[in-house]
Design a protein around this motif. Structure first.
Motif, PDB file in Angstrom:
ATOM      1  N   THR A   2      32.404 102.679  58.256  1.00  0.00           N
ATOM      2  CA  THR A   2      31.730 101.416  57.979  1.00  0.00           C
ATOM      3  C   THR A   2      31.759 101.177  56.474  1.00  0.00           C
ATOM      4  O   THR A   2      31.416 102.074  55.691  1.00  0.00           O
ATOM      5  N   GLN A   3      32.164  99.978  56.094  1.00  0.00           N
ATOM      6  CA  GLN A   3      32.208  99.638  54.671  1.00  0.00           C
ATOM      7  C   GLN A   3      30.800  99.611  54.106  1.00  0.00           C
ATOM      8  O   GLN A   3      29.868  99.131  54.745  1.00  0.00           O
ATOM      9  N   ARG A   4      30.665 100.131  52.907  1.00  0.00           N
ATOM     10  CA  ARG A   4      29.356 100.165  52.248  1.00  0.00           C
ATOM     11  C   ARG A   4      29.014  98.804  51.660  1.00  0.00           C
ATOM     12  O   ARG A   4      28.081  98.156  52.099  1.00  0.00           O
ATOM     13  N   ILE A   5      29.707  98.420  50.620  1.00  0.00           N
ATOM     14  CA  ILE A   5      29.538  97.091  50.040  1.00  0.00           C
ATOM     15  C   ILE A   5      30.907  96.470  49.921  1.00  0.00           C
ATOM     16  O   ILE A   5      31.929  97.160  49.948  1.00  0.00           O
ATOM     17  N   ASN A   6      30.935  95.173  49.789  1.00  0.00           N
ATOM     18  CA  ASN A   6      32.186  94.470  49.565  1.00  0.00           C
ATOM     19  C   ASN A   6      32.256  94.167  48.074  1.00  0.00           C
ATOM     20  O   ASN A   6      31.664  93.206  47.595  1.00  0.00           O
ATOM     21  N   TYR A   7      32.960  95.029  47.346  1.00  0.00           N
ATOM     22  CA  TYR A   7      33.024  94.885  45.889  1.00  0.00           C
ATOM     23  C   TYR A   7      33.733  93.605  45.468  1.00  0.00           C
ATOM     24  O   TYR A   7      33.493  93.099  44.374  1.00  0.00           O
ATOM     25  N   ILE A   8      34.568  93.074  46.321  1.00  0.00           N
ATOM     26  CA  ILE A   8      35.259  91.816  46.014  1.00  0.00           C
ATOM     27  C   ILE A   8      34.252  90.668  45.980  1.00  0.00           C
ATOM     28  O   ILE A   8      34.248  89.859  45.055  1.00  0.00           O
ATOM     29  N   GLN A   9      33.378  90.619  46.974  1.00  0.00           N
ATOM     30  CA  GLN A   9      32.354  89.565  47.026  1.00  0.00           C
ATOM     31  C   GLN A   9      31.277  89.770  45.970  1.00  0.00           C
ATOM     32  O   GLN A   9      30.773  88.804  45.405  1.00  0.00           O
ATOM     33  N   GLN A  10      30.927  91.015  45.699  1.00  0.00           N
ATOM     34  CA  GLN A  10      29.850  91.295  44.758  1.00  0.00           C
ATOM     35  C   GLN A  10      30.250  91.076  43.300  1.00  0.00           C
ATOM     36  O   GLN A  10      29.419  90.704  42.475  1.00  0.00           O
ATOM     37  N   SER A  11      31.507  91.308  42.982  1.00  0.00           N
ATOM     38  CA  SER A  11      31.988  91.160  41.595  1.00  0.00           C
ATOM     39  C   SER A  11      33.323  90.425  41.583  1.00  0.00           C
ATOM     40  O   SER A  11      34.351  90.967  41.170  1.00  0.00           O
ATOM     41  N   PRO A  12      33.346  89.178  42.037  1.00  0.00           N
ATOM     42  CA  PRO A  12      34.616  88.463  42.182  1.00  0.00           C
ATOM     43  C   PRO A  12      35.388  88.298  40.874  1.00  0.00           C
ATOM     44  O   PRO A  12      36.620  88.341  40.868  1.00  0.00           O
ATOM     45  N   GLU A  13      34.688  88.138  39.767  1.00  0.00           N
ATOM     46  CA  GLU A  13      35.377  87.949  38.491  1.00  0.00           C
ATOM     47  C   GLU A  13      36.083  89.234  38.053  1.00  0.00           C
ATOM     48  O   GLU A  13      37.189  89.192  37.507  1.00  0.00           O
ATOM     49  N   LEU A  14      35.474  90.377  38.299  1.00  0.00           N
ATOM     50  CA  LEU A  14      36.105  91.654  37.956  1.00  0.00           C
ATOM     51  C   LEU A  14      37.266  91.961  38.899  1.00  0.00           C
ATOM     52  O   LEU A  14      38.312  92.450  38.472  1.00  0.00           O
ATOM     53  N   PHE A  15      37.079  91.665  40.189  1.00  0.00           N
ATOM     54  CA  PHE A  15      38.163  91.828  41.161  1.00  0.00           C
ATOM     55  C   PHE A  15      39.365  90.992  40.742  1.00  0.00           C
ATOM     56  O   PHE A  15      40.498  91.472  40.756  1.00  0.00           O
ATOM     57  N   LYS A  16      39.103  89.760  40.359  1.00  0.00           N
ATOM     58  CA  LYS A  16      40.191  88.857  39.957  1.00  0.00           C
ATOM     59  C   LYS A  16      40.957  89.419  38.760  1.00  0.00           C
ATOM     60  O   LYS A  16      42.188  89.363  38.716  1.00  0.00           O
ATOM     61  N   LYS A  17      40.251  89.977  37.794  1.00  0.00           N
ATOM     62  CA  LYS A  17      40.907  90.546  36.605  1.00  0.00           C
ATOM     63  C   LYS A  17      41.762  91.764  36.972  1.00  0.00           C
ATOM     64  O   LYS A  17      42.887  91.906  36.476  1.00  0.00           O
ATOM     65  N   LEU A  18      41.233  92.637  37.834  1.00  0.00           N
ATOM     66  CA  LEU A  18      42.011  93.808  38.251  1.00  0.00           C
ATOM     67  C   LEU A  18      43.221  93.376  39.081  1.00  0.00           C
ATOM     68  O   LEU A  18      44.312  93.932  38.935  1.00  0.00           O
ATOM     69  N   LEU A  19      43.049  92.363  39.902  1.00  0.00           N
ATOM     70  CA  LEU A  19      44.166  91.838  40.690  1.00  0.00           C
ATOM     71  C   LEU A  19      45.222  91.209  39.777  1.00  0.00           C
ATOM     72  O   LEU A  19      46.427  91.423  39.977  1.00  0.00           O
ATOM     73  N   GLU A  20      44.786  90.467  38.770  1.00  0.00           N
ATOM     74  CA  GLU A  20      45.730  89.894  37.796  1.00  0.00           C
ATOM     75  C   GLU A  20      46.507  90.999  37.083  1.00  0.00           C
ATOM     76  O   GLU A  20      47.718  90.894  36.894  1.00  0.00           O
ATOM     77  N   PHE A  21      45.805  92.048  36.686  1.00  0.00           N
ATOM     78  CA  PHE A  21      46.432  93.191  36.035  1.00  0.00           C
ATOM     79  C   PHE A  21      47.496  93.803  36.954  1.00  0.00           C
ATOM     80  O   PHE A  21      48.641  94.025  36.551  1.00  0.00           O
ATOM     81  N   SER A  22      47.128  94.032  38.207  1.00  0.00           N
ATOM     82  CA  SER A  22      48.065  94.609  39.176  1.00  0.00           C
ATOM     83  C   SER A  22      49.246  93.687  39.431  1.00  0.00           C
ATOM     84  O   SER A  22      50.391  94.146  39.521  1.00  0.00           O
ATOM     85  N   ASN A  23      48.992  92.410  39.549  1.00  0.00           N
ATOM     86  CA  ASN A  23      50.082  91.455  39.784  1.00  0.00           C
ATOM     87  C   ASN A  23      51.027  91.366  38.589  1.00  0.00           C
ATOM     88  O   ASN A  23      52.228  91.169  38.753  1.00  0.00           O
ATOM     89  N   GLN A  24      50.499  91.518  37.392  1.00  0.00           N
ATOM     90  CA  GLN A  24      51.340  91.491  36.199  1.00  0.00           C
ATOM     91  C   GLN A  24      52.317  92.673  36.189  1.00  0.00           C
ATOM     92  O   GLN A  24      53.420  92.572  35.665  1.00  0.00           O
ATOM     93  N   LEU A  25      51.940  93.771  36.807  1.00  0.00           N
ATOM     94  CA  LEU A  25      52.813  94.941  36.877  1.00  0.00           C
ATOM     95  C   LEU A  25      54.078  94.678  37.685  1.00  0.00           C
ATOM     96  O   LEU A  25      55.079  95.366  37.525  1.00  0.00           O
ATOM     97  N   LYS A  26      54.035  93.664  38.531  1.00  0.00           N
ATOM     98  CA  LYS A  26      55.235  93.305  39.309  1.00  0.00           C
ATOM     99  C   LYS A  26      56.358  92.826  38.404  1.00  0.00           C
ATOM    100  O   LYS A  26      57.525  92.842  38.793  1.00  0.00           O
ATOM    101  N   ASP A  27      56.017  92.405  37.186  1.00  0.00           N
ATOM    102  CA  ASP A  27      57.011  91.959  36.215  1.00  0.00           C
ATOM    103  C   ASP A  27      57.461  93.094  35.301  1.00  0.00           C
ATOM    104  O   ASP A  27      58.205  92.864  34.350  1.00  0.00           O
ATOM    105  N   SER A  28      57.018  94.305  35.571  1.00  0.00           N
ATOM    106  CA  SER A  28      57.364  95.440  34.717  1.00  0.00           C
ATOM    107  C   SER A  28      58.820  95.841  34.930  1.00  0.00           C
ATOM    108  O   SER A  28      59.517  95.299  35.789  1.00  0.00           O
ATOM    109  N   LYS A  29      59.253  96.806  34.170  1.00  0.00           N
ATOM    110  CA  LYS A  29      60.628  97.313  34.250  1.00  0.00           C
ATOM    111  C   LYS A  29      60.804  98.317  35.386  1.00  0.00           C
ATOM    112  O   LYS A  29      61.901  98.816  35.604  1.00  0.00           O
ATOM    113  N   ILE A  30      59.749  98.618  36.097  1.00  0.00           N
ATOM    114  CA  ILE A  30      59.804  99.606  37.175  1.00  0.00           C
ATOM    115  C   ILE A  30      60.185  98.919  38.482  1.00  0.00           C
ATOM    116  O   ILE A  30      59.593  97.907  38.861  1.00  0.00           O
ATOM    117  N   GLU A  31      61.157  99.496  39.174  1.00  0.00           N
ATOM    118  CA  GLU A  31      61.627  98.936  40.433  1.00  0.00           C
ATOM    119  C   GLU A  31      60.505  98.872  41.469  1.00  0.00           C
ATOM    120  O   GLU A  31      59.647  99.744  41.520  1.00  0.00           O
TER     121      GLU A  31
END
Length: 159
Positions: A2-31
């Motif tokens: 059972t999920q404890r808390i939904n960190y996405i709903q509780q801290s949407p602005e921080l989730f968005k920043k981490l998601l942006e960071f992760s999505n930016q890695l798709k443009d990296s030099k790593i296959e």
């Protein structure tokens, strides 16, 4: 589980920043294939069921072979991984399981011969990102498969 808390709903602005960071890695030099392997291996080490589930499905969507996914836990013994992939997996393990003495010169030299400095930097950020996601999902007990539709992972046809 059972999920404890939904960190996405509780801290949407921080989730968005981490998601942006992760999505930016798709443009990296790593296959993409190496990024997939790194995400799965770090998640296996950390015991993050949600992330293992997610990244296996992503890897299948990206065309990864099923046998390689099964061999990922035994990559040192498997003939299915190229030297560049092996270096990336060694780096992933070293950064995910940080030793008290840090990352050994041996591992660094092995990785440095397969990756440029820019690629090694990008790979390091890739490992940092997946470890952050692992920690959030483990702490909150995010249920594996619970975001498949939202992330388009139902296309993997692995349900």
């Amino acid at each position: 589980m059972t999920q404890r808390i939904n960190y996405i709903q509780q801290s949407p602005e921080l989730f968005k920043k981490l998601l942006e960071f992760s999505n930016q890695l798709k443009d990296s030099k790593i296959e993409e294939s190496i990024r997939d392997l790194v995400s799965i291996r770090a998640s296996q080490i950390n015991g993050c069921g949600f992330c293992v589930d997610m990244h296996v499905k992503e890897a299948r969507i990206h065309g990864e072979r099923e046998l390689r996914l099964h061999h990922l836990a035994i990559w040192r013994d498997s003939p299915l991984f190229a030297s560049r992939e092996r270096a990336a997996l060694a780096w992933t393990e070293a950064l995910t399981r940080l030793e008290e003495s840090g990352v050994s010169d041996d591992i660094y030299e092995r990785v440095r011969t397969r990756f440029s400095e820019k690629e090694l930097s990008d790979l390091t950020y890739e490992v940092m990102a997946i470890n952050a996601w692992n920690r959030a999902n483990i702490a909150c007990r995010t249920v594996p498969g619970s975001a498949d539709k939202a992330f388009g992972l139902d296309k993997a046809n692995l349900a």
